[in-house]
Design a protein around this motif. Structure first.
Motif: not given
Length: 459
Positions: A61, A63, A74-76, A78, A105, A454
Motif C-alpha cells: 500500500r 497512502n 486521503y488516498t490509499s 494497494q 480509499e 509513516s
C-alpha cells in the motif's frame, strides 16, 4: 515573456500560496505486509488424504494524506498478490475475478464549521472509505483480509461533548447510463459481506450514535441495505440467470453495544442486534444476535475471561416463509468466531445459526511481546439431520488459537499463530459444511510481517 518576468510571476504566485501551504500538512505512509500460510482445513474440514496448502500473499500500500484548514484528503492505493502468480518478467493483466492493483480509499472530509468554535467536529466525508465502528462486529474494514473492505459512500459526522453521531448513505450503479437505474449487484471479486453474500447492495443508509461514559462507551446502530429486485424466466428452471427489475428489497438491522470497565480490572462487552425486512431474494427476515463477554486483568501481564455469542438460525423453519439466519453485515468475522474462519465468511456453514462459547487469555510477556490463547466451543442452536434421517449432535467442534505479536519498532511488527479444529460429524454434514470424507482434525498456521512506515513531509 523573458526570464525575469517569468521569475517575477512565479515569485508573486509563491507569495500568494505560501501562507496556505505553510498551514497544510502532507503525510505519506505505506505498508508491505506478507503472510505465509500453511492450510490444512482452513475455512472448512480438510478432506482425508488431501495435501496441505502453503503460500505467501502480499499487500502493498501507498497512502497520501493532505490536511489543511477545514479540509482533509486521503488516498490509499494497494496491490494484493500471491507470490509467484505472475511471470517473473511479465505482469499479468488483472481481471475482475482476481486480486491485483486497486484503489482502496480516496475520500475528502470537509469541516462544515470552524473546529472547536461551535462544536468539536461537524464534517462531511465523501468518497471511497472504510467504515469501522465499535468492535467492528457489524461494520469493519476486514483488515485481516489482504484486500480489506471499503465502501463508496457519504458520511455526515458530528462529535461534541462525548457524543458522536454519523449519518451515512451510498447509492451504487454498474456504470454511467443514459437511462434506468437497474443494478445487478455483481461484486468485483468474491463475497461482499459475511455469510458469503455475493450481491452488493444497491443502496444503504445508516445512523450511528455513540456516547462516552465514565465507565466506557455505549452505542446504537441502525443500518439499512437495499438489494435490487429480480425474477427468473419461466424457462430458467435451475434459476441461474436473474432478471433485474425496478425496486428493491430492504433489510433493516438495529441494536447497540455497551463496553466498559468495572473497578479498573473487569472489562465487559455486551451486544444485541435484530434484523428484519427482506433478504436479497425477497424472503422475510426475523433474526437476532446477542453477545456477552468479560475480561479480568490479573496484574499487569495477565488477563482472561469467558464469553458467548449466539446468532439465530432457521432451525427447521422453511426459509421460503421466513429467514432466521442472522447476517453480521460488513464486519470482521475473523476477530470473533475463531481464526480458522469457519463461520460467517466466504465458505458458509448452512443456515442453522451458531452458539460460540469461548474463553480467551492474554499474556504480555514484554512491552513488545504479547501471547494470546483462545478456546472456542461451537454448537448449533438446534439439531440437524444427516441424509439418512439420523439426528446429529448439536456440537460442531472445538477450536484452539495460539497467537503471538512482537513489535520490533514502531513501524515493524511480527505476528504468527497456530490453530487447531477438532470437528464432529455434524460439522461436515450436508446441512453445515457439506464435506464428504472429511477429517475430524484440521489445523492452520501463519507468519505475518507487517511494515508500516509513516512520515510527515510537509508541515
Amino acid at each position: 515573456m523573458d526570464k525575469k518576468k517569468y521569475l517575477l510571476l512565479f515569485s508573486l504566485l509563491f507569495c500568494m500560496l505560501a501562507p496556505k501551504v505553510m498551514h497544510a500538512q502532507i503525510t505519506v505512509s505505506g505498508q508491505i505486509r506478507t503472510r505465509t500460510e500453511l492450510r490444512n482445513g482452513q475455512g472448512l474440514p480438510q478432506v482425508q488424504d488431501t495435501s496441505r496448502a502453503l503460500f505467501t500473499s502480499q499487500r502493498s500500500r501507498l497512502n497520501v494524506g493532505f490536511a489543511a484548514h477545514r479540509l482533509k484528503i486521503y488516498t490509499s492505493i494497494q496491490d494484493v498478490r500471491v507470490w509467484g502468480q505472475d511471470q517473473s518478467q511479465i505482469n499479468r493483466t488483472t481481471s475482475d475475478a482476481i486480486d491485483g492493483f486497486m484503489l482502496h480509499e480516496a475520500w475528502a472530509e470537509i469541516s462544515l464549521v470552524d473546529t472547536g468554535k461551535v462544536v468539536k467536529n461537524f464534517a462531511l466525508k465523501i468518497g471511497r472509505q472504510e467504515l469501522v465502528y465499535d468492535d467492528a462486529r457489524l461494520l469493519g474494514n476486514l483488515d485481516w483480509l489482504q484486500q480489506a473492505r471499503r465502501h463508496d459512500a457519504m458520511v455526515l459526522k458530528f462529535d461534541h461533548s462525548g457524543w458522536t453521531a454519523h449519518l451515512g448513505v451510498a447509492y451504487n450503479q454498474n456504470a454511467e447510463r443514459k437511462s434506468n437505474t437497474l443494478y445487478n449487484g455483481t461484486p468485483t471479486a468474491g463475497a461482499v459481506s459475511t455469510n458469503g453474500l455475493t450481491a452488493q447492495y444497491k443502496a444503504m443508509q445508516f445512523l450511528y450514535v455513540g456516547r462516552k461514559h465514565f465507565f466506557g462507551n455505549s452505542s446504537f446502530l441502525f443500518f439499512k441495505d437495499d438489494f435490487s429486485k429480480f425474477h427468473f424466466a419461466e424457462t430458467d428452471v435451475e434459476k441461474k440467470t436473474p432478471i433485474y427489475e425496478k425496486g428493491v428489497w430492504s433489510r433493516y438491522t438495529l441494536g447497540g453495544n455497551l463496553f466498559g470497565t468495572a473497578k479498573r480490572k473487569l472489562g465487559f462487552a455486551l451486544s444485541a442486534f435484530y434484523q428484519f425486512g427482506q433478504y436479497r431474494e425477497g424472503t422475510k427476515l426475523d433474526e437476532y444476535l446477542v453477545s456477552a463477554s468479560v475480561m479480568y486483568s490479573a496484574g499487569r501481564k495477565w488477563s482472561f475471561g469467558p464469553g458467548v455469542d449466539i446468532t439465530s438460525g432457521n432451525n427447521g423453519t422453511d426459509p421460503a416463509d421466513k429467514f432466521k439466519r442472522f447476517d453480521p453485515l460488513y464486519g470482521t468475522p475473523h476477530k470473533f468466531w475463531g481464526y480458522m474462519d469457519y463461520f460467517y465468511v466466504a465458505d458458509g456453514f448452512g443456515s442453522s445459526g451458531l452458539q460460540d462459547f469461548y474463553f480467551k487469555t492474554k499474556y504480555k510477556a514484554k512491552d513488545n511481546l504479547t501471547l494470546t490463547l483462545d478456546a472456542h466451543e461451537f454448537v448449533l442452536p438446534a439439531a440437524v439431520k444427516a441424509n439418512d434421517g439420523k439426528e446429529l449432535s448439536k456440537k460442531l467442534g472445538t477450536e484452539l488459537d495460539l497467537i503471538f505479536q512482537y513489535t520490533l519498532t514502531k513501524a515493524i511488527t511480527f505476528e504468527g499463530g497456530y490453530s487447531a479444529m477438532f470437528s464432529t460429524e455434524t460439522m461436515s454434514s450436508p446441512k453445515v459444511k457439506n464435506v464428504k470424507k472429511a477429517a475430524d482434525f484440521s489445523d492452520w498456521a501463519y507468519v505475518m510481517i507487517n511494515i508500516k512506515p509513516s512520515e510527515i513531509i510537509l508541515k
